[in-house]
Design an enzyme around this catalytic site. Structure first.
Site, mmCIF file in Angstrom:
data_model
loop_
_atom_site.group_PDB
_atom_site.id
_atom_site.type_symbol
_atom_site.label_atom_id
_atom_site.label_comp_id
_atom_site.label_asym_id
_atom_site.label_seq_id
_atom_site.Cartn_x
_atom_site.Cartn_y
_atom_site.Cartn_z
ATOM 1 N N ASP A 167 9.649 -7.618 -2.198
ATOM 2 C CA ASP A 167 9.183 -6.561 -1.309
ATOM 3 C C ASP A 167 8.776 -5.356 -2.166
ATOM 4 O O ASP A 167 9.233 -5.219 -3.310
ATOM 5 C CB ASP A 167 10.314 -6.195 -0.342
ATOM 6 C CG ASP A 167 9.900 -5.109 0.644
ATOM 7 O OD1 ASP A 167 8.762 -5.160 1.126
ATOM 8 O OD2 ASP A 167 10.720 -4.216 0.912
ATOM 9 N N LYS A 299 -3.944 23.610 4.263
ATOM 10 C CA LYS A 299 -3.633 22.271 3.743
ATOM 11 C C LYS A 299 -3.808 21.253 4.851
ATOM 12 O O LYS A 299 -3.360 21.474 5.977
ATOM 13 C CB LYS A 299 -2.191 22.224 3.225
ATOM 14 C CG LYS A 299 -1.758 20.867 2.664
ATOM 15 C CD LYS A 299 -0.284 20.859 2.316
ATOM 16 C CE LYS A 299 0.584 20.808 3.573
ATOM 17 N NZ LYS A 299 2.029 20.734 3.270
#
Length: 743
Positions: A167, A299
């Site tokens: 994984d 942002k």
């Protein structure tokens, strides 16, 4: 708006927004479903329960894990193979000599005891204890290396592993978003991670402007309780109150300069919080560098930031954002996004504060009076869940040991590919990369020259056996956007091709594959309880490189078990030959059944177990994994070495010593032939004993130089017939003889 953490199901470290409308037919992809067992990390929502119990996604995963039967370990297969072979051999040999005994007219009880002795001599009774102790010692050594072994037999399996299906999130990566790139001044700079070094200058004026936005335009903070309890905790491990992206930016900025101190010097006076509709965040601060002025930080999504900017900060100063400069920024943006990174745009603007009477209206979030256009673009920041520091080296060692590392993740293909490249799972171009490099269509690329492949989960559902064979034939493989069921299918197809598969994972979605694999390895810290339960081995420090130590220990124990078994089997021939010589020549048997058991369960045990302490060979991690179908624990070479070489040496040495002892007791070896043909030698009952006389002629000589009387000697007449001056013995054969008086 609700955000949920689906990392335990899909492997995505970034919180996912939820909505009312169905956006995808795949339940794991659509935004109008929240799953039992996942975490709500931001926002609120009202939901309707549509599935419960075993019908939930977690319930189905549990069903898959329960249905996946436990695979026999390679050691269990080898031991089973050896036990069957040695049992057939021992029983066959015992049966043969039982028949020989019947033909010779041996009594039934004596014949049965003899047959049991033959079988006992061929069965290594101490093998079970030797294998168990060896596995236990190895498991103890691995525990010191932060590897907890749940099943002893699995220790050797890791050494036989040919493929590791790992994984990504939490196993190969840190499961925490981190700033990996910063773009300022038309250049992309890297930050320090496990695979890269820092290339930006913190004193660069352009970087300082971008840093100002990253430090101030955020609401994330370090958890006060955690900071109080663990003041010396490394920055990267601190607990943050905020979403994953802001946490990554906060930790990045904190390593350059204390963020809370920066915010204190530039107090926030207004702004607009981030939301999924706007996809941006605005904060307004009193500017420390320009007292009396306000500095506005912006942002958000790069396209939302760019459309509000008219200027850009460059090495030549602040200039107009021309189409050419915007195209350059977009090129950098595409480069970062191709790496699977989450990119945020940064912008600033400065202005004088409003009059006190107009301040409330000016800072209104719904109808802001502060400027939302005409800002200056200062750069991009890109975040990624970075690899663990030890992973690249561990992957390289696995590959040098002939073990293929395959990434199997639920994350996006681009992200998976970028991580796979950074840690060495992929080092060659994929078919898409070759097509892009050559400027041709993908179909025009010869697939035989492609070593690397990235397969998204939506393609797997249509795969036939031939497709699986084609994909798994690649040297470098990444599976992305996979479901728990697809992870299970990947493991099954690897096993179908004869591969010994180890699966590593930490999430609930990994548990079916962990249980199906030849050996499942779970993470001890970040791993879920479900994955730990399904696994055979647990990495206590969540360090992928610990698997390399496990592979080395697994190969070492296989080598050492072969040595132990070779030593144990070598005693079979010297234990067997006394019975064979007895039945064929009548020489008294040198060993009894009890003595054989004393040897196998006593004197042989400690030397056999001592092989478990043998050190590894220098090239143990440079050899390819053993072929489980050919390189058996007990093969012809080992049997020939144990039986025909070591066994024969021991048998000859044992018989030589045995005959020397006979000679020392004045019985010439030639006299032992047929001595116990009737089974009368060394009778335990007094009434069954008989006398055997010899005479020693020369003293103080070597035993093999001594001579004894035979039928041709002058003394033979005293035993064959009555002689003058002697009373001839007339008692029955087995009675005790009374002393006679010469006349």
């Amino acid at each position: 708006k609700l955000k949920v953490d689906n990392s335990s199901l899909t492997g995505e470290p970034e919180p996912q927004a939820r909505a009312v409308d169905c956006t995808d037919e795949n339940p794991l992809e659509t935004r109008n479903l929240a799953f039992f067992g996942t975490l709500a990390v931001d926002g609120t929502a009202t939901g309707v329960v549509v599935l419960t119990g075993d019908r939930t996604v977690f319930g189905r995963i549990a069903g898959l894990a329960a249905a996946a039967g436990n695979e026999l370990t390679t050691l269990q297969i080898e031991i089973h193979h050896f036990v069957i072979a040695i049992s057939i051999y021992a029983l066959s040999l015992g049966l043969i000599f039982f028949i020989v005994g019947i033909i010779k007219g041996t009594e039934w009880i004596a014949n049965i005891v003899f047959t049991l002795s033959i079988i006992v001599a061929n069965v290594p009774e101490g093998l079970l204890a030797t294998v168990t102790v060896s596995l236990t010692l190895t498991a103890k050594r691995m525990a010191k290396k932060q590897v907890l072994v749940k099943k002893l037999e699995c220790v050797e399996t890791l050494g036989s592993t040919t493929t590791i299906c790992s994984d990504k999130t939490g196993t190969l990566t840190q499961n925490r978003m981190t700033v990996v790139h910063v773009m300022v001044g038309d250049e992309i700079y890297t930050s320090k991670t496990a695979t890269t070094e820092q290339t930006f200058d913190v004193n660069d004026a352009l970087f300082k402007e971008a840093f100002y936005v990253m430090a101030n335009c955020a609401k994330a903070e370090f958890d006060a309780g955690d900071m109080e309890k663990n003041p010396d905790k490394p920055i990267i491990e601190r607990v943050v109150n905020g979403d994953a992206s802001e946490a990554g930016i906060l930790k990045f900025a904190e390593q350059i300069e204390p963020v809370m101190a920066v915010r204190a010097r530039n107090p926030q006076v207004g702004g607009i919080p981030f939301n999924s509709t706007n996809k941006f965040m605005v904060t307004i601060h009193k500017d420390e560098a320009n007292p009396g002025m306000l500095k506005q930080c912006f942002k958000g999504a790069p396209e939302r930031v760019m459309e509000r900017c008219t200027k850009i900060a460059t090495r030549e100063g602040v200039v107009d954002l021309t189409p050419e400069l915007q195209a350059r920024v977009n090129e950098h943006l595409a480069t970062l996004m191709d790496n699977g990174e989450r990119v945020l745009g940064l912008a600033v603007t400065s202005y004088e504060p409003p009059a006190e009477a107009e301040a409330e209206k000016f800072f209104d979030q719904d109808a802001p009076g502060f400027p939302m256009q005409g800002m200056t673009f200062v750069g991009l920041t890109a975040l990624l869940d970075p690899p663990r520091e030890s992973v690249p080296g561990a992957v390289t060692r696995c590959q040098s040991a002939g073990v293929q590392v395959v990434m199997v993740t639920g994350d996006h293909p681009a992200t998976a590919k970028a991580i796979a490249k950074s840690i060495g799972i992929i080092s060659d171009p994929t078919v898409q990369d070759l097509a892009k490099m050559r400027g041709v269509e993908v179909d025009q690329i010869d697939r035989s020259e492609v070593k690397a492949v990235v397969v998204p989960g939506w393609e797997l559902k249509d795969f036939e056996e031939e497709d699986w064979n084609r994909v798994l034939a690649h040297e470098q493989i990444v599976f992305a956007r996979t479901s728990p069921q697809q992870k299970l299918i990947i493991v099954e197809n690897c096993q179908r091709l004869g591969k010994i598969v180890a699966v590593t994972g930490d999430g609930v979605n990994d548990s079916p594959a962990l249980k199906k694999a030849n050996i499942g390895v779970a993470m001890g810290i970040a791993g879920s309880d479900v994955s730990k339960e399904a696994a055979d081995m647990i990495l206590l420090d969540d360090n992928f490189s610990s698997i390399v130590s496990g592979i080395e220990e697994g190969r070492l124990i296989f080598d050492n078990l072969k040595k132990s078994i070779a030593y144990t089997l070598s005693s079979n021939i010297p234990e067997l030959t006394p019975f064979l010589v007895f039945i064929i020549t009548g020489v008294p048997s040198a060993l009894s059944t009890i003595l054989i058991l004393c040897i196998d369960l006593g004197t042989d045990m400690i030397p056999a177990i001592s092989f478990a302490y043998e050190k590894a060979e220098a090239d143990i991690m440079e050899r390819p994994p053993r072929d489980a179908s050919k390189d058996r624990l007990v093969n012809r070479v080992l049997v020939c070495f144990s039986y025909l070489q070591l066994g024969m040496y021991q048998a000859v040495a044992g018989f030589f010593t045995y005959m020397v002892i006979w000679n020392d007791y004045m019985i010439h070896p030639s006299s032992t032939l047929g001595l116990d043909a009737g089974g009368e030698f060394a009778q335990p009952a007094t009434k069954n004993r008989r006398w055997f006389f010899t005479e020693h002629e020369r003293l103080r000589k070597q035993s093999f130089e001594r001579s004894f009387f035979t039928n041709s000697d002058e003394y033979a007449k005293y035993f064959e017939s009555a002689q003058p001056g002697f009373i001839q013995q007339t008692a029955e054969r087995f009675d005790d003889l009374e002393p006679t008086v010469a006349t």
